[in-house]
Design a protein around this motif. Structure first.
Motif, PDB file in Angstrom:
ATOM      1  N   ALA A   1       4.249   5.638   0.004  1.00 60.01           N
ATOM      2  CA  ALA A   1       4.887   4.341  -0.216  1.00 60.01           C
ATOM      3  C   ALA A   1       6.264   4.342   0.441  1.00 60.01           C
ATOM      4  O   ALA A   1       7.034   5.275   0.271  1.00 60.01           O
ATOM      5  CB  ALA A   1       5.026   4.067  -1.708  1.00 60.01           C
TER       6      ALA A   1
ATOM      7  N   THR B   1       1.820   2.359   2.534  1.00 59.21           N
ATOM      8  CA  THR B   1       2.133   0.984   2.139  1.00 59.21           C
ATOM      9  C   THR B   1       3.637   0.767   2.223  1.00 59.21           C
ATOM     10  O   THR B   1       4.407   1.511   1.622  1.00 59.21           O
ATOM     11  CB  THR B   1       1.664   0.701   0.698  1.00 59.21           C
ATOM     12  N   TRP B   2       4.038  -0.245   2.967  1.00 56.80           N
ATOM     13  CA  TRP B   2       5.434  -0.666   3.056  1.00 56.80           C
ATOM     14  C   TRP B   2       5.582  -1.920   2.202  1.00 56.80           C
ATOM     15  O   TRP B   2       4.799  -2.857   2.328  1.00 56.80           O
ATOM     16  CB  TRP B   2       5.815  -1.004   4.494  1.00 56.80           C
ATOM     17  N   THR B   3       6.608  -1.963   1.347  1.00 52.16           N
ATOM     18  CA  THR B   3       6.851  -3.128   0.503  1.00 52.16           C
ATOM     19  C   THR B   3       8.280  -3.610   0.709  1.00 52.16           C
ATOM     20  O   THR B   3       9.227  -2.822   0.581  1.00 52.16           O
ATOM     21  CB  THR B   3       6.618  -2.797  -0.990  1.00 52.16           C
ATOM     22  N   ASN B   4       8.417  -4.902   1.022  1.00 48.97           N
ATOM     23  CA  ASN B   4       9.742  -5.484   1.243  1.00 48.97           C
ATOM     24  C   ASN B   4      10.400  -5.787  -0.100  1.00 48.97           C
ATOM     25  O   ASN B   4       9.961  -6.655  -0.837  1.00 48.97           O
ATOM     26  CB  ASN B   4       9.639  -6.756   2.086  1.00 48.97           C
TER      27      ASN B   4
ATOM     28  N   GLN C   1       6.313  -8.848  -0.427  1.00 54.58           N
ATOM     29  CA  GLN C   1       5.065  -8.664   0.328  1.00 54.58           C
ATOM     30  C   GLN C   1       4.959  -7.233   0.848  1.00 54.58           C
ATOM     31  O   GLN C   1       5.958  -6.557   1.080  1.00 54.58           O
ATOM     32  CB  GLN C   1       4.979  -9.646   1.490  1.00 54.58           C
ATOM     33  N   SER C   2       3.704  -6.797   1.045  1.00 50.15           N
ATOM     34  CA  SER C   2       3.433  -5.439   1.506  1.00 50.15           C
ATOM     35  C   SER C   2       2.562  -5.440   2.746  1.00 50.15           C
ATOM     36  O   SER C   2       1.858  -6.411   3.025  1.00 50.15           O
ATOM     37  CB  SER C   2       2.725  -4.637   0.408  1.00 50.15           C
ATOM     38  N   TYR C   3       2.618  -4.318   3.462  1.00 51.16           N
ATOM     39  CA  TYR C   3       1.791  -4.084   4.639  1.00 51.16           C
ATOM     40  C   TYR C   3       1.235  -2.676   4.509  1.00 51.16           C
ATOM     41  O   TYR C   3       1.948  -1.756   4.095  1.00 51.16           O
ATOM     42  CB  TYR C   3       2.631  -4.212   5.913  1.00 51.16           C
ATOM     43  N   GLN C   4      -0.051  -2.500   4.830  1.00 55.59           N
ATOM     44  CA  GLN C   4      -0.690  -1.191   4.751  1.00 55.59           C
ATOM     45  C   GLN C   4      -1.288  -0.810   6.089  1.00 55.59           C
ATOM     46  O   GLN C   4      -1.785  -1.676   6.821  1.00 55.59           O
ATOM     47  CB  GLN C   4      -1.805  -1.183   3.709  1.00 55.59           C
TER      48      GLN C   4
END
Length: 135
Positions: free
Chosen positions: A54, A76-79, A105-108
């Motif tokens: 993460a 997973t990146w979460t702003n 929001q997140s990006y995986q």
């Protein structure tokens, strides 16, 4: 007369200000492993390994700035910032191409090959980081 009323009001308020008797101490905790049907929580080692994939985007930085994972791991990146950010590979042809991530929001991305992957936020190019993928 005014002072007399103030003294009476103060005297009547005193019992309300008196300290309550001390509360009884809480009952001793029973370990979950000894309770039927309950399993203990995972160890801190297990918890630490699950958060290794993460990455938080906060304070205009990727945290951690360097991440190491095994091949096949999804990161997973979460702003967590109030501003929008992206997760984009540096150079051309890199695998990381997130949409613009708004707050929360997140990006995986699942890394299928070993290597070192450098990335940045295209909106704030001073924000850089790496993911190192081991076999």
């Amino acid at each position: 007369m005014k002072h007399f009323l103030l003294i009476i009001a103060a005297a009547l308020a005193l019992p309300a200000c008196a300290a309550s008797p001390p509360a009884a101490p809480p009952p001793a905790a029973t370990p979950m492993a000894s309770m039927p049907g309950m399993t203990p929580p995972p160890s801190t080692t297990a918890a630490a390994s699950s958060t290794a994939n993460a990455v938080a985007i906060k304070d205009f930085a990727f945290a951690p700035a360097a991440t190491t994972v095994k091949k096949g791991t999804t990161v997973t990146w979460t702003n967590q910032d109030q501003d929008a950010h992206t997760v984009t590979s540096t150079g051309s042809g890199g695998p990381l191409r997130s949409p613009t991530l708004q707050t929360g929001q997140s990006y995986q991305y699942t890394f299928g090959a070993p290597g070192t992957f450098e990335y940045l936020c295209t909106i704030h190019p001073f924000m850089t980081a790496t993911v190192t993928v081991t076999p």
